[in-house]
Every structure is written in structure tokens, then in C-alpha cells.
Design an enzyme around this catalytic site. Sequence first.
Site, PDB file in Angstrom:
ATOM      1  N   LYS A  28     -63.907 101.187   3.178  1.00 13.34           N
ATOM      2  CA  LYS A  28     -63.947 100.029   2.368  1.00 13.34           C
ATOM      3  C   LYS A  28     -62.665 100.001   1.637  1.00 13.34           C
ATOM      4  CE  LYS A  28     -66.912 102.617  -0.907  1.00 13.34           C
ATOM      5  NZ  LYS A  28     -67.171 102.377  -2.236  1.00 13.34           N
ATOM      6  N   ARG A  42     -78.076 100.734  -8.863  1.00 12.35           N
ATOM      7  CA  ARG A  42     -77.019  99.793  -8.504  1.00 12.35           C
ATOM      8  C   ARG A  42     -77.872  98.793  -7.338  1.00 12.35           C
ATOM      9  NH1 ARG A  42     -71.293 101.885  -6.301  1.00 12.35           N
ATOM     10  NH2 ARG A  42     -72.613 102.742  -4.574  1.00 12.35           N
ATOM     11  N   HIS A 102     -77.687 107.106  -2.781  1.00 14.96           N
ATOM     12  CA  HIS A 102     -76.214 107.487  -3.136  1.00 14.96           C
ATOM     13  C   HIS A 102     -76.403 108.103  -4.428  1.00 14.96           C
ATOM     14  CE1 HIS A 102     -71.979 107.186  -3.354  1.00 14.96           C
ATOM     15  NE2 HIS A 102     -71.984 106.479  -4.324  1.00 14.96           N
ATOM     16  N   ARG A 152     -71.627 110.132   4.500  1.00 13.32           N
ATOM     17  CA  ARG A 152     -70.608 109.003   4.282  1.00 13.32           C
ATOM     18  C   ARG A 152     -69.380 109.389   3.441  1.00 13.32           C
ATOM     19  NH1 ARG A 152     -75.465 107.271   2.121  1.00 13.32           N
ATOM     20  NH2 ARG A 152     -74.449 107.241  -0.134  1.00 13.32           N
ATOM     21  N   TYR A 206     -38.301  95.154 -21.666  1.00 12.12           N
ATOM     22  CA  TYR A 206     -38.867  94.347 -22.634  1.00 12.12           C
ATOM     23  C   TYR A 206     -39.406  95.088 -23.892  1.00 12.12           C
ATOM     24  CZ  TYR A 206     -39.514  90.708 -19.044  1.00 12.12           C
ATOM     25  OH  TYR A 206     -39.379  89.780 -17.989  1.00 12.12           O
ATOM     26  N   CYS A 260     -41.719  96.322 -15.802  1.00 14.21           N
ATOM     27  CA  CYS A 260     -41.723  94.917 -15.634  1.00 14.21           C
ATOM     28  C   CYS A 260     -42.866  94.557 -14.404  1.00 14.21           C
ATOM     29  CB  CYS A 260     -40.335  94.564 -15.291  1.00 14.21           C
ATOM     30  SG  CYS A 260     -39.194  95.126 -16.446  1.00 14.21           S
ATOM     31  N   MET A 261     -42.913  93.348 -14.239  1.00 10.21           N
ATOM     32  CA  MET A 261     -43.708  92.730 -13.102  1.00 10.21           C
ATOM     33  C   MET A 261     -43.335  93.379 -11.701  1.00 10.21           C
ATOM     34  SD  MET A 261     -44.691  88.940 -11.960  1.00 10.21           S
ATOM     35  CE  MET A 261     -45.568  88.482 -13.601  1.00 10.21           C
ATOM     36  N   ASP A 262     -42.087  93.313 -11.661  1.00  8.62           N
ATOM     37  CA  ASP A 262     -41.664  93.474 -10.288  1.00  8.62           C
ATOM     38  C   ASP A 262     -40.425  94.584 -10.282  1.00  8.62           C
ATOM     39  OD1 ASP A 262     -42.554  91.096  -9.328  1.00  8.62           O
ATOM     40  OD2 ASP A 262     -40.881  90.543 -10.630  1.00  8.62           O
TER      41      ASP A 262
HETATM   42  C1  PLP Z   1     -72.645 104.013  -1.194  1.00  5.02           C
HETATM   43  C2  PLP Z   1     -71.208 104.832  -0.877  1.00  5.02           C
HETATM   44  N1  PLP Z   1     -71.209 105.850  -0.028  1.00  5.02           N
HETATM   45  C3  PLP Z   1     -70.357 106.615   0.156  1.00  5.02           C
HETATM   46  C4  PLP Z   1     -69.145 106.224  -0.663  1.00  5.02           C
HETATM   47  C5  PLP Z   1     -68.053 107.481  -0.361  1.00  5.02           C
HETATM   48  O1  PLP Z   1     -67.829 107.952  -1.555  1.00  5.02           O
HETATM   49  P1  PLP Z   1     -66.552 109.142  -1.621  1.00  5.02           P
HETATM   50  O2  PLP Z   1     -65.393 108.470  -1.568  1.00  5.02           O
HETATM   51  O3  PLP Z   1     -66.853 109.884  -2.814  1.00  5.02           O
HETATM   52  O4  PLP Z   1     -66.713 110.055  -0.438  1.00  5.02           O
HETATM   53  C6  PLP Z   1     -69.152 105.435  -1.545  1.00  5.02           C
HETATM   54  C7  PLP Z   1     -68.048 105.122  -2.230  1.00  5.02           C
HETATM   55  O5  PLP Z   1     -67.956 104.643  -3.416  1.00  5.02           O
HETATM   56  C8  PLP Z   1     -70.268 104.647  -1.682  1.00  5.02           C
HETATM   57  O6  PLP Z   1     -70.325 103.773  -2.701  1.00  5.02           O
END
Ligand code: PLP
Length: 387
Positions: free
Chosen positions: A42, A140, A170, A223, A267, A313-315
Amino acid sequence: MIGQTQYFRDTWAEIDLDALYQNVKTIRDGLPRETKLFAAVKANAYGHGDFQIAKEALKAGAHGLVVALLDEALALREKGIKAPILVLGLIRPTDASIAARYQISVPVFQMEWLKEASLTMESGNPPLRIHIKCDTGMGRIGLKHEKELKEIEQFIKETDKFEFEGIFTHFSTADQASEKYYQMQLAAFKQLVSVLDTAPKYVHAANSAGALCHCDSLFNAVRVGIALYGLSTSTERPPLNKVKQVFSLHTKIVHVKKIQSGECIGYGASYKAQTEEWIATIPIGYADGWLRKMEKQRVIADGEQANIVGRICMDQTMVKLPHFMPIGTKVTLIGGQADDFISVEEIAEKLDTINYEVVCTINFRVPRIYKRGDQLVEIENKLFLGI
Ligand SMILES: Cc1ncc(COP(=O)(O)O)c(C=O)c1O
């Protein structure tokens, strides 16, 4: 395309595909054979680039992928990724058809969602793959009670529009030294799983910290995100010595000048030279995600330590060099060689945040360069796609 180069400013993030491959393999090999590894890609694979990371992680033994958004999942399918993909965040029930069509698994925890989805789903698609999300203490998304779980399980069973593919939760404290809250969540999840009539294909709870530090959290899938990128799961856990940081950030000097004692930089004229000094300008700034808090941070210029002076700075950013260095000298802001290495964690500490935020913050104004050893594999410049 103009000429050979696909980016026109000498600032880039380097993604070490060998390190990613090795990290995935090491983590995969450390899990029981029956435990499936889902790579968390993600947020553009935590800033590393989701498509390239997904391909490499799958090659190295990941079974599937998790993303946060349906858009992220669809983008991966569009690019040809065929492996299982689970969206972790709630999608709109009216988008259930498109998820089903592209065989993307989605989380469900509300009866109203299922009812609305089943009313709007088009026929002719494969059944929508559902992972029931349980909230065991993260607070959540997810259901909390056995009664809701049973109702949802029953509803899914009674229609051919859905397939009950998984159940998950989770952990909110798997990365902390104290075990108490983690154990409470684990027990709550086990209890919920135990009331199901039939266990689905995937039962999963562990993130990186769970997968690496709690072998009782593995069920039959995990995960894993942060550890794949060679980054530590938290400051409360020892650094992961079996994985290697995948991300590094570099730029080149575009201007060098000698300034005299009393002259100021940037700046607010916040930096004043105490003696004669060599100052370089590098083309990266807060608009790239190199934030203003990085003032005074060390960098590595041609293998030597140097420090940022004046406000970011910005860039652009200014650096005080130990001596004259020519235009074009490479400056490393994250990464580098073993004895002169700037970890993502060092930057996180400076920014008073976590390593996750650092890699996600370096945005796509900075092209990603994918390498195997010294070999360039691919350049991804989302700003400029070619003429
Ligand atoms: C629901 C869920 N599963 C798995 C992960 C992966 O977590 P990590 O990067 O700590 O392994 C995340 C990360 O935020 C998550 O929100």
C-alpha cells in the site's frame, strides 16, 4: 522521449531490488511453510513503488499482496499482477462489482454493507472474495462481537455473490515490548475465529512485528510491510539484522561558493558563517518531502560528512562542505556505504516520527531508480512520462 534520460533533475531515490528480494526470501524462509506471506504494498509500497515491489516480492516467494485502497489494487491488476490482492480499507458497497470483476478481495464487517453490495452487484462476475475484519482492540475498523460475525458468515453463505475467503484482525501493539495488550487482542481474535462454522482459506493477524516477534500470531497467513523494506518494526524492538534497507536518496551539487565570516544562508538568514566556508546547493526541498525539520541534518558528500545549513527551501537545500567540491558531486541524504550510512531510522528520529512516515513522505516528484547491484533496471518518473 527526449534523449536517454527520463528525468531532468539530479535528485533520485534508489530502490535496491536485490535487497528487497533477499529480505522477502529471508522473512519467507523464517515462516512455517504453510504460512502464506502477503506483502504490504500500500501507499506505493511505502514510497518504494508498488508495481516494481509487487513483482519482486512475488518472485521472491510472497503469495499475495495487501493494499489500502481499491484504486491501488486496480492499478496493480491493470499492470498485469495476477496474484491474490486484498484491500485493507473499506470500499464503497457500490464498488463491489468492480472488485469482484478484478478478483480483488475486500474487508467486510457490517451487515448493511453486505446488503447494499448484494443489491447493486452486477451479474456475470465471479463471487466477491470477502475477508471479515475483526476489531480486537485497534479501534479502527472491524466487528467486535460473535453475534455480528455469525450473521455475516450466514449471509455470505446464503448467496452466490460472495465467497468467504478470509478473516483477519490487526494488532496495535505487536511492536511494543509489553505483551499484555497484544495477548488480549490475540485471545479475542482466536475466540471470534472459534465460533465460525467453517474456517475460511486465510486466517491472518500479524504485521511485520507480529510475524517476526510473535510466532503465536501467524495463523496461516501474515501481512508484512515495513520489514520487507529492511526497516525496523519499532524503536522498542532490536534492529532487524537479517534484512537490508532497500531505499536510498541522492542528489548532486548544482552550485558551490565560498562565503566569508558573517555571511548568511537561506530564508530568515538563520545560518551565519563563523569563518570562510564552502557552501553547496542541492536540488531537493520540502516539496519533495525533504522537510524543513531536516535543517542541520548530516549528509554524505562524495563519501565525506557534511551538514545542512540554513532553512530547507521548497526545492533547494544548502550544505556546508568540508572543502571545495565540484558541481555534479553526489550527495547522499539517506543510505550510503556501510561505514557512512544514513538509516531511514536516523531521519525518523530527526523528524520526531517513525521510519514508515519517512519513506512515504519522499513523494513522487523524486524519481525512483530501480537497480540490481550496479545494474539499472528501470526508471520511474511519475512527474514526466515522456514526450
Ligand atoms: C491492516 C494492516 N496490516 C498489515 C500492515 C503492515 O504492517 P507493517 O508494515 O508493520 O508490517 C498494515 C500497515 O499499516 C496494516 O494497516
